[in-house]
Motif scaffolding. Structure first.
Motif, PDB file in Angstrom:
ATOM      1  N   SER A 107     -10.734 -30.527  33.844  1.00  0.00           N
ATOM      2  CA  SER A 107      -9.994 -29.802  32.691  1.00  0.00           C
ATOM      3  C   SER A 107     -10.329 -30.972  31.513  1.00  0.00           C
ATOM      4  O   SER A 107     -10.342 -32.159  31.713  1.00  0.00           O
ATOM      5  N   ARG A 108      -9.869 -30.252  30.365  1.00  0.00           N
ATOM      6  CA  ARG A 108      -9.686 -31.215  29.116  1.00  0.00           C
ATOM      7  C   ARG A 108      -8.627 -31.883  29.230  1.00  0.00           C
ATOM      8  O   ARG A 108      -7.616 -31.526  29.452  1.00  0.00           O
ATOM      9  N   PRO A 109      -8.744 -33.284  28.476  1.00  0.00           N
ATOM     10  CA  PRO A 109      -7.774 -34.044  28.572  1.00  0.00           C
ATOM     11  C   PRO A 109      -6.606 -33.770  27.164  1.00  0.00           C
ATOM     12  O   PRO A 109      -7.304 -32.978  26.282  1.00  0.00           O
ATOM     13  N   PRO A 110      -5.464 -34.114  27.290  1.00  0.00           N
ATOM     14  CA  PRO A 110      -4.620 -33.516  26.388  1.00  0.00           C
ATOM     15  C   PRO A 110      -5.035 -34.595  25.014  1.00  0.00           C
ATOM     16  O   PRO A 110      -5.346 -35.776  25.484  1.00  0.00           O
ATOM     17  N   ARG A 111      -4.491 -33.760  23.918  1.00  0.00           N
ATOM     18  CA  ARG A 111      -4.479 -34.734  22.635  1.00  0.00           C
ATOM     19  C   ARG A 111      -6.060 -34.983  22.423  1.00  0.00           C
ATOM     20  O   ARG A 111      -6.342 -36.074  21.555  1.00  0.00           O
ATOM     21  N   ARG A 112      -7.056 -34.334  22.908  1.00  0.00           N
ATOM     22  CA  ARG A 112      -8.526 -34.675  22.778  1.00  0.00           C
ATOM     23  C   ARG A 112      -9.021 -34.828  21.410  1.00  0.00           C
ATOM     24  O   ARG A 112      -9.885 -35.740  20.972  1.00  0.00           O
ATOM     25  N   ARG A 113      -8.475 -33.918  20.477  1.00  0.00           N
ATOM     26  CA  ARG A 113      -9.005 -34.046  19.032  1.00  0.00           C
ATOM     27  C   ARG A 113      -8.193 -35.301  18.291  1.00  0.00           C
ATOM     28  O   ARG A 113      -9.017 -35.900  17.551  1.00  0.00           O
ATOM     29  N   GLU A 114      -7.023 -35.730  18.846  1.00  0.00           N
ATOM     30  CA  GLU A 114      -6.615 -36.861  18.196  1.00  0.00           C
ATOM     31  C   GLU A 114      -7.268 -38.270  18.412  1.00  0.00           C
ATOM     32  O   GLU A 114      -7.506 -38.855  17.977  1.00  0.00           O
ATOM     33  N   VAL A 115      -7.546 -38.356  19.840  1.00  0.00           N
ATOM     34  CA  VAL A 115      -8.208 -39.301  20.321  1.00  0.00           C
ATOM     35  C   VAL A 115      -9.622 -39.317  19.849  1.00  0.00           C
ATOM     36  O   VAL A 115     -10.152 -40.694  19.550  1.00  0.00           O
ATOM     37  N   THR A 116     -10.335 -38.175  19.768  1.00  0.00           N
ATOM     38  CA  THR A 116     -11.697 -38.332  19.348  1.00  0.00           C
ATOM     39  C   THR A 116     -11.601 -38.832  17.797  1.00  0.00           C
ATOM     40  O   THR A 116     -12.353 -39.380  17.474  1.00  0.00           O
ATOM     41  N   ALA A 117     -10.625 -37.880  16.983  1.00  0.00           N
ATOM     42  CA  ALA A 117     -10.528 -38.714  15.454  1.00  0.00           C
ATOM     43  C   ALA A 117     -10.136 -40.209  15.623  1.00  0.00           C
ATOM     44  O   ALA A 117     -10.964 -40.841  14.766  1.00  0.00           O
ATOM     45  N   ALA A 118      -9.538 -40.689  16.456  1.00  0.00           N
ATOM     46  CA  ALA A 118      -9.090 -42.033  16.534  1.00  0.00           C
ATOM     47  C   ALA A 118     -10.429 -43.023  16.871  1.00  0.00           C
ATOM     48  O   ALA A 118     -10.744 -43.941  16.397  1.00  0.00           O
ATOM     49  N   ILE A 119     -11.283 -42.397  17.966  1.00  0.00           N
ATOM     50  CA  ILE A 119     -12.002 -43.302  18.160  1.00  0.00           C
ATOM     51  C   ILE A 119     -13.305 -43.127  17.097  1.00  0.00           C
ATOM     52  O   ILE A 119     -13.803 -44.121  16.987  1.00  0.00           O
ATOM     53  N   ARG A 120     -13.516 -42.074  16.504  1.00  0.00           N
ATOM     54  CA  ARG A 120     -14.429 -42.075  15.565  1.00  0.00           C
ATOM     55  C   ARG A 120     -14.070 -43.107  14.403  1.00  0.00           C
ATOM     56  O   ARG A 120     -15.139 -43.637  13.636  1.00  0.00           O
ATOM     57  N   ALA A 121     -12.808 -43.016  13.912  1.00  0.00           N
ATOM     58  CA  ALA A 121     -12.267 -43.886  12.798  1.00  0.00           C
ATOM     59  C   ALA A 121     -12.640 -45.279  13.265  1.00  0.00           C
ATOM     60  O   ALA A 121     -12.924 -46.056  12.295  1.00  0.00           O
ATOM     61  N   VAL A 122     -12.229 -45.783  14.516  1.00  0.00           N
ATOM     62  CA  VAL A 122     -12.758 -47.195  14.774  1.00  0.00           C
ATOM     63  C   VAL A 122     -14.141 -47.535  14.604  1.00  0.00           C
ATOM     64  O   VAL A 122     -14.472 -48.631  14.300  1.00  0.00           O
ATOM     65  N   GLU A 123     -14.890 -46.563  15.224  1.00  0.00           N
ATOM     66  CA  GLU A 123     -16.690 -46.560  15.174  1.00  0.00           C
ATOM     67  C   GLU A 123     -16.788 -46.856  13.459  1.00  0.00           C
ATOM     68  O   GLU A 123     -17.692 -47.833  13.274  1.00  0.00           O
ATOM     69  N   THR A 124     -16.181 -45.903  12.538  1.00  0.00           N
ATOM     70  CA  THR A 124     -16.785 -45.886  11.208  1.00  0.00           C
ATOM     71  C   THR A 124     -16.492 -47.233  10.759  1.00  0.00           C
ATOM     72  O   THR A 124     -17.047 -47.785   9.818  1.00  0.00           O
ATOM     73  N   GLU A 125     -15.115 -47.645  10.857  1.00  0.00           N
ATOM     74  CA  GLU A 125     -14.402 -48.735  10.133  1.00  0.00           C
ATOM     75  C   GLU A 125     -14.982 -50.083  10.885  1.00  0.00           C
ATOM     76  O   GLU A 125     -15.478 -50.890  10.008  1.00  0.00           O
ATOM     77  N   VAL A 126     -15.496 -50.179  12.060  1.00  0.00           N
ATOM     78  CA  VAL A 126     -16.146 -51.251  12.595  1.00  0.00           C
ATOM     79  C   VAL A 126     -17.541 -51.474  11.980  1.00  0.00           C
ATOM     80  O   VAL A 126     -17.903 -52.575  11.664  1.00  0.00           O
ATOM     81  N   GLY A 127     -18.013 -50.304  11.794  1.00  0.00           N
ATOM     82  CA  GLY A 127     -19.416 -50.333  11.269  1.00  0.00           C
ATOM     83  C   GLY A 127     -19.382 -50.600   9.692  1.00  0.00           C
ATOM     84  O   GLY A 127     -20.327 -51.337   9.490  1.00  0.00           O
ATOM     85  N   ALA A 128     -18.369 -50.362   9.042  1.00  0.00           N
ATOM     86  CA  ALA A 128     -18.197 -50.811   7.678  1.00  0.00           C
ATOM     87  C   ALA A 128     -18.009 -52.305   7.504  1.00  0.00           C
ATOM     88  O   ALA A 128     -18.400 -52.968   6.892  1.00  0.00           O
ATOM     89  N   ALA A 129     -17.234 -52.787   8.448  1.00  0.00           N
ATOM     90  CA  ALA A 129     -16.704 -54.185   8.348  1.00  0.00           C
ATOM     91  C   ALA A 129     -18.012 -54.921   8.966  1.00  0.00           C
ATOM     92  O   ALA A 129     -18.329 -56.015   8.335  1.00  0.00           O
ATOM     93  N   LEU A 130     -18.816 -54.265   9.839  1.00  0.00           N
ATOM     94  CA  LEU A 130     -20.164 -55.099  10.238  1.00  0.00           C
ATOM     95  C   LEU A 130     -21.064 -55.065   8.798  1.00  0.00           C
ATOM     96  O   LEU A 130     -21.749 -56.127   8.740  1.00  0.00           O
ATOM     97  N   ALA A 131     -21.219 -53.972   8.301  1.00  0.00           N
ATOM     98  CA  ALA A 131     -22.422 -54.223   7.023  1.00  0.00           C
ATOM     99  C   ALA A 131     -21.534 -54.970   6.093  1.00  0.00           C
ATOM    100  O   ALA A 131     -22.501 -55.734   5.311  1.00  0.00           O
ATOM    101  N   GLU A 132     -20.452 -55.165   5.856  1.00  0.00           N
ATOM    102  CA  GLU A 132     -19.804 -55.875   4.772  1.00  0.00           C
ATOM    103  C   GLU A 132     -20.106 -57.401   5.211  1.00  0.00           C
ATOM    104  O   GLU A 132     -20.353 -58.334   4.479  1.00  0.00           O
ATOM    105  N   GLN A 133     -19.744 -57.803   6.440  1.00  0.00           N
ATOM    106  CA  GLN A 133     -20.088 -59.079   6.869  1.00  0.00           C
ATOM    107  C   GLN A 133     -21.592 -59.398   6.901  1.00  0.00           C
ATOM    108  O   GLN A 133     -21.869 -60.633   6.187  1.00  0.00           O
ATOM    109  N   LYS A 134     -22.387 -58.421   7.086  1.00  0.00           N
ATOM    110  CA  LYS A 134     -23.815 -58.869   6.808  1.00  0.00           C
ATOM    111  C   LYS A 134     -24.176 -59.173   5.598  1.00  0.00           C
ATOM    112  O   LYS A 134     -24.936 -60.212   5.079  1.00  0.00           O
TER     113      LYS A 134
END
Length: 115
Positions: A2-29
């Motif tokens: 079965s699908r986990p509860p609050r999947r949209r919220e967790v998906t959005a949070a994981i994507r946000a972390v991935e995006t922000e870490v990617g931006a931080a990495l680009a800035e650091q480089k």
């Protein structure tokens, strides 16, 4: 499974972390490159070490997203009861036709029953 509860919220949070870490990495480089251009190699070396750590963290964030999708947490495509996944663009034309027939505006529930 079965699908986990609050999947949209967790998906959005994981994507946000991935995006922000990617931006931080680009800035650091970019910062490290500026230090190299200025001839400040010791400072650049420290920044490169941080960039490597950010790259590793970014990779783990991607792995976390993949693991979450495997648990059924992805909200990227609609899934039918038999488990087949449909691509979002496959719904574009039917939804567009329904919107035309309903005068250009409709609530989601109206569209779902019309499609």
């Amino acid at each position: 499974m079965s699908r986990p509860p609050r999947r949209r919220e967790v998906t959005a949070a994981i994507r946000a972390v991935e995006t922000e870490v990617g931006a931080a990495l680009a800035e650091q480089k970019a910062r490290a490159a500026k230090e190299v251009a200025r001839g400040k190699y010791a400072a650049a070396d420290a920044m490169v070490s941080t960039a490597k750590a950010l790259e590793d963290f970014h990779q783990r964030a991607r792995a976390l997203r993949s693991e979450w999708q495997a648990l059924g947490g992805s909200t990227g495509a609609a899934q039918s009861p038999n488990g087949d996944r449909s691509k979002p663009w496959e719904y574009f034309e039917p939804i567009q036709e329904c919107l035309r027939s309903l005068g250009g505006e409709a609530k989601r529930q109206e569209l779902e029953t019309a499609v």
